[in-house]
Design a protein around this motif. Structure first.
Motif, PDB file in Angstrom:
ATOM      1  N   GLU A 194    -106.655  -4.389-114.757  1.00 50.57           N
ATOM      2  CA  GLU A 194    -106.436  -5.393-113.729  1.00 50.57           C
ATOM      3  C   GLU A 194    -105.274  -6.306-114.141  1.00 50.57           C
ATOM      4  O   GLU A 194    -105.029  -6.530-115.326  1.00 50.57           O
ATOM      5  CB  GLU A 194    -107.707  -6.257-113.557  1.00 50.57           C
ATOM      6  CG  GLU A 194    -108.945  -5.484-113.144  1.00 50.57           C
ATOM      7  CD  GLU A 194    -108.849  -4.983-111.719  1.00 50.57           C
ATOM      8  OE1 GLU A 194    -107.994  -5.497-110.971  1.00 50.57           O
ATOM      9  OE2 GLU A 194    -109.611  -4.080-111.361  1.00 50.57           O
ATOM     10  N   ARG A 195    -104.591  -6.820-113.131  1.00 48.94           N
ATOM     11  CA  ARG A 195    -103.558  -7.812-113.426  1.00 48.94           C
ATOM     12  C   ARG A 195    -104.242  -9.115-113.818  1.00 48.94           C
ATOM     13  O   ARG A 195    -105.057  -9.642-113.075  1.00 48.94           O
ATOM     14  CB  ARG A 195    -102.666  -8.045-112.212  1.00 48.94           C
ATOM     15  CG  ARG A 195    -101.755  -6.866-111.909  1.00 48.94           C
ATOM     16  CD  ARG A 195    -100.856  -7.188-110.748  1.00 48.94           C
ATOM     17  NE  ARG A 195     -99.940  -6.114-110.496  1.00 48.94           N
ATOM     18  CZ  ARG A 195     -98.755  -6.000-111.079  1.00 48.94           C
ATOM     19  NH1 ARG A 195     -98.374  -6.905-111.956  1.00 48.94           N
ATOM     20  NH2 ARG A 195     -97.964  -4.988-110.789  1.00 48.94           N
ATOM     21  N   VAL A 196    -103.915  -9.590-114.977  1.00 47.37           N
ATOM     22  CA  VAL A 196    -104.550 -10.815-115.471  1.00 47.37           C
ATOM     23  C   VAL A 196    -103.513 -11.922-115.550  1.00 47.37           C
ATOM     24  O   VAL A 196    -102.465 -11.769-116.189  1.00 47.37           O
ATOM     25  CB  VAL A 196    -105.179 -10.588-116.866  1.00 47.37           C
ATOM     26  CG1 VAL A 196    -105.817 -11.875-117.356  1.00 47.37           C
ATOM     27  CG2 VAL A 196    -106.216  -9.473-116.793  1.00 47.37           C
ATOM     28  N   ILE A 197    -103.768 -13.010-114.864  1.00 49.38           N
ATOM     29  CA  ILE A 197    -102.862 -14.159-114.883  1.00 49.38           C
ATOM     30  C   ILE A 197    -103.344 -15.133-115.948  1.00 49.38           C
ATOM     31  O   ILE A 197    -104.487 -15.598-115.920  1.00 49.38           O
ATOM     32  CB  ILE A 197    -102.837 -14.855-113.506  1.00 49.38           C
ATOM     33  CG1 ILE A 197    -102.360 -13.865-112.443  1.00 49.38           C
ATOM     34  CG2 ILE A 197    -101.954 -16.085-113.542  1.00 49.38           C
ATOM     35  CD1 ILE A 197    -102.443 -14.417-111.041  1.00 49.38           C
ATOM     36  N   GLU A 198    -102.500 -15.376-116.909  1.00 46.96           N
ATOM     37  CA  GLU A 198    -102.859 -16.293-117.974  1.00 46.96           C
ATOM     38  C   GLU A 198    -102.920 -17.713-117.430  1.00 46.96           C
ATOM     39  O   GLU A 198    -102.043 -18.163-116.701  1.00 46.96           O
ATOM     40  CB  GLU A 198    -101.822 -16.212-119.103  1.00 46.96           C
ATOM     41  CG  GLU A 198    -101.787 -14.861-119.807  1.00 46.96           C
ATOM     42  CD  GLU A 198    -103.065 -14.558-120.552  1.00 46.96           C
ATOM     43  OE1 GLU A 198    -103.774 -15.516-120.917  1.00 46.96           O
ATOM     44  OE2 GLU A 198    -103.380 -13.383-120.746  1.00 46.96           O
ATOM     45  N   LYS A 330    -114.257  -6.238-109.260  1.00 46.81           N
ATOM     46  CA  LYS A 330    -113.327  -6.410-110.370  1.00 46.81           C
ATOM     47  C   LYS A 330    -113.980  -7.048-111.589  1.00 46.81           C
ATOM     48  O   LYS A 330    -113.386  -7.070-112.678  1.00 46.81           O
ATOM     49  CB  LYS A 330    -112.126  -7.259-109.924  1.00 46.81           C
ATOM     50  CG  LYS A 330    -111.239  -6.561-108.901  1.00 46.81           C
ATOM     51  CD  LYS A 330    -110.051  -7.431-108.524  1.00 46.81           C
ATOM     52  CE  LYS A 330    -109.154  -6.740-107.507  1.00 46.81           C
ATOM     53  NZ  LYS A 330    -107.990  -7.566-107.138  1.00 46.81           N
ATOM     54  N   LYS A 331    -115.191  -7.573-111.419  1.00 53.25           N
ATOM     55  CA  LYS A 331    -115.873  -8.263-112.514  1.00 53.25           C
ATOM     56  C   LYS A 331    -117.054  -7.458-113.059  1.00 53.25           C
ATOM     57  O   LYS A 331    -117.893  -7.993-113.783  1.00 53.25           O
ATOM     58  CB  LYS A 331    -116.378  -9.631-112.024  1.00 53.25           C
ATOM     59  CG  LYS A 331    -115.265 -10.618-111.668  1.00 53.25           C
ATOM     60  CD  LYS A 331    -114.561 -11.118-112.911  1.00 53.25           C
ATOM     61  CE  LYS A 331    -113.561 -12.218-112.592  1.00 53.25           C
ATOM     62  NZ  LYS A 331    -112.901 -12.733-113.802  1.00 53.25           N
ATOM     63  N   ARG A 332    -117.125  -6.169-112.714  1.00 53.75           N
ATOM     64  CA  ARG A 332    -118.285  -5.379-113.152  1.00 53.75           C
ATOM     65  C   ARG A 332    -118.337  -5.211-114.669  1.00 53.75           C
ATOM     66  O   ARG A 332    -119.419  -5.207-115.259  1.00 53.75           O
ATOM     67  CB  ARG A 332    -118.262  -4.014-112.472  1.00 53.75           C
ATOM     68  CG  ARG A 332    -118.733  -4.070-111.027  1.00 53.75           C
ATOM     69  CD  ARG A 332    -118.582  -2.746-110.329  1.00 53.75           C
ATOM     70  NE  ARG A 332    -119.200  -2.775-109.002  1.00 53.75           N
ATOM     71  CZ  ARG A 332    -119.084  -1.807-108.114  1.00 53.75           C
ATOM     72  NH1 ARG A 332    -118.352  -0.724-108.403  1.00 53.75           N
ATOM     73  NH2 ARG A 332    -119.675  -1.897-106.938  1.00 53.75           N
TER      74      ARG A 332
END
Length: 402
Positions: A194-198, A330-332
């Motif tokens: 997944e694209r993770v935004i810091e 997306k949080k599984r």
């Protein structure tokens, strides 16, 4: 209309991997304390740390594993964890002191925390939505079968062979788990990270725990605490009751009943919802524990194993399914990590708490009180999730009528 396939090559491979990972866990759970006492000359209190250190490492790793999955992808974390488990299994031949063994157990626990988080997240992607309860039920069955086979295999090998054979079998199981894992192929949408935004708030709890999964995870921890106390002392209790021969079949009966009941309970979960399955399962768990408390014959003892098998063997995978279903897709991975970490905390302290309690009262009385605590667990479930699930069912029925 045909139902979507459940028993694909990928689902079978991930189920085999999960079974082998947990088989080695329970296999070492019963053999390493004996090895530490007899071969490394450790004290009983020190030998108890072997399991504690492993679970602490696993619990600490899981929230981070959920984040690693989001950044690197499920498959990379999955295969990496299996390599760590295999490497740790080979290293068991080296430690010549209890300190060295505890360091290795911590390292092994990190791999276990990564693996169980990744497999739980992957299997959620592989199971069709319309068969989620059934699929997670079968997946949960691999854990329960491992819990029966692992201790039986470990104690049998320890009685008939030497230490080297114990570690060779452990390493082979870890190798086969890695091989089975290599056969797993993820759906394309689940393969990419997944694209993770810091963010500056990256240390907030929501980044390491999926809050939607916490309520049902707390219920699982409460009942898991009781369950760990039950299985930790069942062999000692059987010896006191002069049921040593029956004790050897306790987990065999447990596993057989699970195999028979699993095709039905998972499907009922999908058809009728969680509450229809969970309340009767908790009742079976409680009745089985009550029968265990009054067992003075092999028949009663094994009947309790059957009821506990149906009860707990249905409750645990149902709770894990709920934890996954209530979380955003997306949080599984994070939901799986949250569920297993909270559950492991309850399971990990259960045997310790009940060990202290067992010094004050006999095991029969302990199991008697446990049966009532399990009933209280149904109330905890209602408060934290059951009443919400009931409202959802009512709304669904109203929509269908209108």
């Amino acid at each position: 209309m045909d139902k979507p396939r459940l028993w694909t090559r990928d689902f079978i491979s991930i189920a085999i991997t999960n079974f082998l990972v947990f088989t080695t866990f329970f296999y070492l759970l019963v053999t390493l304390p004996i090895y530490a006492l007899q071969e490394l000359h450790g004290a009983e209190s020190e030998a108890g740390l072997i399991t504690t250190v492993f679970l602490v490492a696993s619990i600490l790793t899981r929230p981070f594993a959920g984040k690693w999955i989001e950044k690197a992808g499920k498959y990379i974390v999955f295969i990496s964890s299996l390599i760590v488990l295999f490497a740790a299994s080979i290293l068991y031949f080296i430690p010549q002191s209890l300190i060295g063994l505890l360091i290795l157990r911590f390292f092994h626990g990190i791999g276990f925390g990564m693996a169980t988080t990744a497999t739980g997240a992957i299997v959620a992607d592989l199971i069709p939505e319309s068969r989620k309860g059934e699929g997670m039920g079968y997946y949960g069955l691999t854990l329960n079968l491992a819990m029966a086979i692992g201790p039986f295999l470990g104690l049998t090998v320890m009685q008939q062979t030497g230490t080297n054979v114990i570690f060779i079998i452990n390493a082979l199981c870890a190798l086969f788990a890695l091989v089975a894992g290599l056969f797993v192929r993820l759906p394309k949408k689940a393969f990419m990270p997944e694209r993770v935004i810091e963010r500056k708030t990256s240390m907030k709890i929501g980044n390491y725990l999926e809050t939607s999964a916490i309520p049902v995870s707390l219920v699982s921890a409460f009942l898991g605490l009781i369950y760990s106390g039950i299985i930790s002392f069942v062999s000692i209790y059987a010896k006191e009751q002069k049921l040593v021969e029956a004790a050897g079949y306790f987990f065999v009966v447990y596993a057989v009943v699970l195999l028979i009941s699993r095709p039905f309970t998972g499907k009922w979960f999908d058809l009728f919802g969680a509450n229809i399955i969970i309340y009767p399962a908790i009742l079976c768990f409680a009745v089985g524990t009550f029968l265990l408390s009054v067992s003075n014959t092999s028949l009663l003892f094994l009947a309790s194993a059957a009821l506990i098998g149906v009860g707990w063997g249905t409750v645990f995978p149902s709770f894990q399914t709920i934890a996954i279903q209530v979380a955003p897709p997306k949080k599984r991975a994070l939901a799986t990590a949250t569920f297993l970490s909270i559950y492991d905390f309850g399971f990990g302290i259960g045997s310790f708490i009940f060990g202290i309690a067992a010094t004050k009262i006999d095991y029969g009385s302990l199991y008697f009180y446990c049966s009532f605590l399990i009933i209280i667990g149904s109330g905890v479930y209602y408060l934290l999730h059951g009443r919400i699930s009931s409202r959802s069912i009512v709304k669904k029925v109203k929509r269908e009528i209108s």
